[in-house]
Write a protein that holds these residues in place. Structure first.
Motif, short mmCIF file in Angstrom:
data_model
loop_
_atom_site.label_atom_id
_atom_site.label_comp_id
_atom_site.label_asym_id
_atom_site.label_seq_id
_atom_site.Cartn_x
_atom_site.Cartn_y
_atom_site.Cartn_z
N ALA A 46 0.85 -1.20 0.00
CA ALA A 46 0.00 0.00 0.00
C ALA A 46 0.88 1.24 0.00
O ALA A 46 2.07 1.19 0.33
CB ALA A 46 -0.90 0.00 1.23
N LYS A 47 0.28 2.36 -0.37
CA LYS A 47 0.98 3.64 -0.37
C LYS A 47 0.41 4.49 0.76
O LYS A 47 -0.80 4.57 0.94
CB LYS A 47 0.75 4.35 -1.71
N VAL A 48 1.29 5.16 1.50
CA VAL A 48 0.83 6.02 2.59
C VAL A 48 0.30 7.32 1.99
O VAL A 48 1.02 8.02 1.25
CB VAL A 48 1.96 6.31 3.59
N ILE A 49 -0.96 7.65 2.29
CA ILE A 49 -1.64 8.80 1.69
C ILE A 49 -1.61 10.01 2.62
O ILE A 49 -1.40 11.13 2.19
CB ILE A 49 -3.13 8.45 1.41
N GLY B 58 6.50 7.56 6.12
CA GLY B 58 6.07 8.91 5.79
C GLY B 58 5.09 8.89 4.64
O GLY B 58 4.96 7.89 3.92
N VAL B 59 4.40 10.01 4.44
CA VAL B 59 3.46 10.12 3.33
C VAL B 59 4.22 9.89 2.03
O VAL B 59 5.31 10.44 1.82
CB VAL B 59 2.78 11.50 3.34
N GLY B 60 3.69 9.04 1.17
CA GLY B 60 4.33 8.72 -0.10
C GLY B 60 5.09 7.40 -0.06
O GLY B 60 5.36 6.81 -1.10
N ASP B 61 5.46 6.95 1.14
CA ASP B 61 6.16 5.66 1.24
C ASP B 61 5.26 4.53 0.79
O ASP B 61 4.05 4.54 1.00
CB ASP B 61 6.60 5.39 2.70
N ARG B 62 5.90 3.52 0.20
CA ARG B 62 5.19 2.30 -0.15
C ARG B 62 5.51 1.28 0.93
O ARG B 62 6.69 1.07 1.25
CB ARG B 62 5.64 1.83 -1.52
N VAL B 63 4.47 0.67 1.50
CA VAL B 63 4.66 -0.13 2.70
C VAL B 63 4.00 -1.50 2.58
O VAL B 63 3.16 -1.72 1.71
CB VAL B 63 4.09 0.61 3.94
N ILE B 64 4.40 -2.40 3.49
CA ILE B 64 3.73 -3.69 3.65
C ILE B 64 2.88 -3.59 4.91
O ILE B 64 3.36 -3.16 5.97
CB ILE B 64 4.75 -4.83 3.82
N VAL B 65 1.59 -3.94 4.79
CA VAL B 65 0.66 -3.85 5.90
C VAL B 65 0.21 -5.24 6.31
O VAL B 65 -0.11 -6.07 5.44
CB VAL B 65 -0.58 -3.00 5.51
#
Lengths: 92, 92, 92, 92, 92
Positions: free
Chosen positions: C4-7, C48-55
């Motif tokens: 997911a991407k942090v919005i 941070g906003v914009g980072d691509r993360v594993i949830v």
């Protein structure tokens, strides 16, 4: 967790005894591809109709109610601040 | 939890022994984007066909049945009052 | 887990006491058929906003927070390396 | 739980050692809006291809297998009686 | 469980310490109505890109990893035999 809007109260007179005194609200998911899904959630932080809330699911909901024996799988954990609005748009 | 309408009984003669005596109902989700999903739920509060009910899922369903060893993942926790109707509309 | 991407941040002043001090982020699923779903996740690794993360979801999220009593059902477990990009395409 | 039809066997030679001897079947959800979803389920009640079954998910599946250490999240809990048919229609 | 195809590795340098040394793969659901969903799964049975696998979810994934403290909610439990192909068709 999901962001949702509180739509209405849900009233149930014939229900599990362990749910007596617990407030149930109908909420609708806000924002993104799942916008428009509705669910019933327990509320112990006095959310009102129209409030935008954060909802938690599964065994985490029982943590919110501080009672692991209650048959609840969704609960409001927070009311979103009024000036926090970016999440409301539906998927472009 | 979800709001759903009880559609029918589900009969299964060959089943897990621990499910003997437990009543299973077919329900269909009411209202919102998920309207029309069907699932099988356990019922211990005598819901009938046509009743509108609140269904809980996952480990919470075993709390409803007061038996953590039973292989059930969905159960009716309450029958929605007849004069409570706002949740029935499908997503606009 | 999902990518997911942090919005954005999600701010909630009125919330469960056990959530005080915990940072909540709005993320949007990237890639595949579920792209565009949004959810609220806890973050303890300074995304941070914009980072691509594993949830991660469910009881696993509480493992991430190392606290099984907290009413959280989703948490960031990792930030995806910048040169890792193949997952971003939406379903063909 | 969901109602599903058994479509085929799923064979996996390289798998978790704890799954040795366990029978896996491919099933497809029947009826309602989710009709057409497929999943892999464990079967210990000798369901056959073509049978219509009730499937349970999550930790409840491990209750069906009477083994909480096995990495299985779906199991058949019952075979639906042949004269029970109302659930098969897809959403109107 | 779901049947899925391994698409790629997912690399994350900044992640939960407990995930160090664990291999994460991007997989895409094969067959049926959910075909095209993507998720990140842990792999301890040496699956490779292109392999077709069975994925388990939730607390069952931690059973696969034999570690209930790890923040993982999906894991590969088996590699599907090459001559097993019936599950791959998308919903008709």
């Amino acid at each position: 967790m999901l962001t949702a809007k509180v739509i209405d109260h849900i009233w149930s007179t014939r229900k599990a005894e362990s749910l007596n005194g617990l407030k149930f609200m109908l909420v609708e998911v806000m924002g993104g591809k799942d916008a428009g899904k509705r669910m019933v959630v327990a509320d112990i932080i006095s959310a009102g109709v129209g409030d935008r809330v954060i909802v938690t699911f599964g065994s985490a909901a029982r943590r919110m109610l501080r009672n692991d024996e209650i048959p609840v799988d969704a609960a409001i954990v927070g009311i979103i601040d009024e000036d926090c609005t970016g999440f409301e748009t539906r998927e472009a």
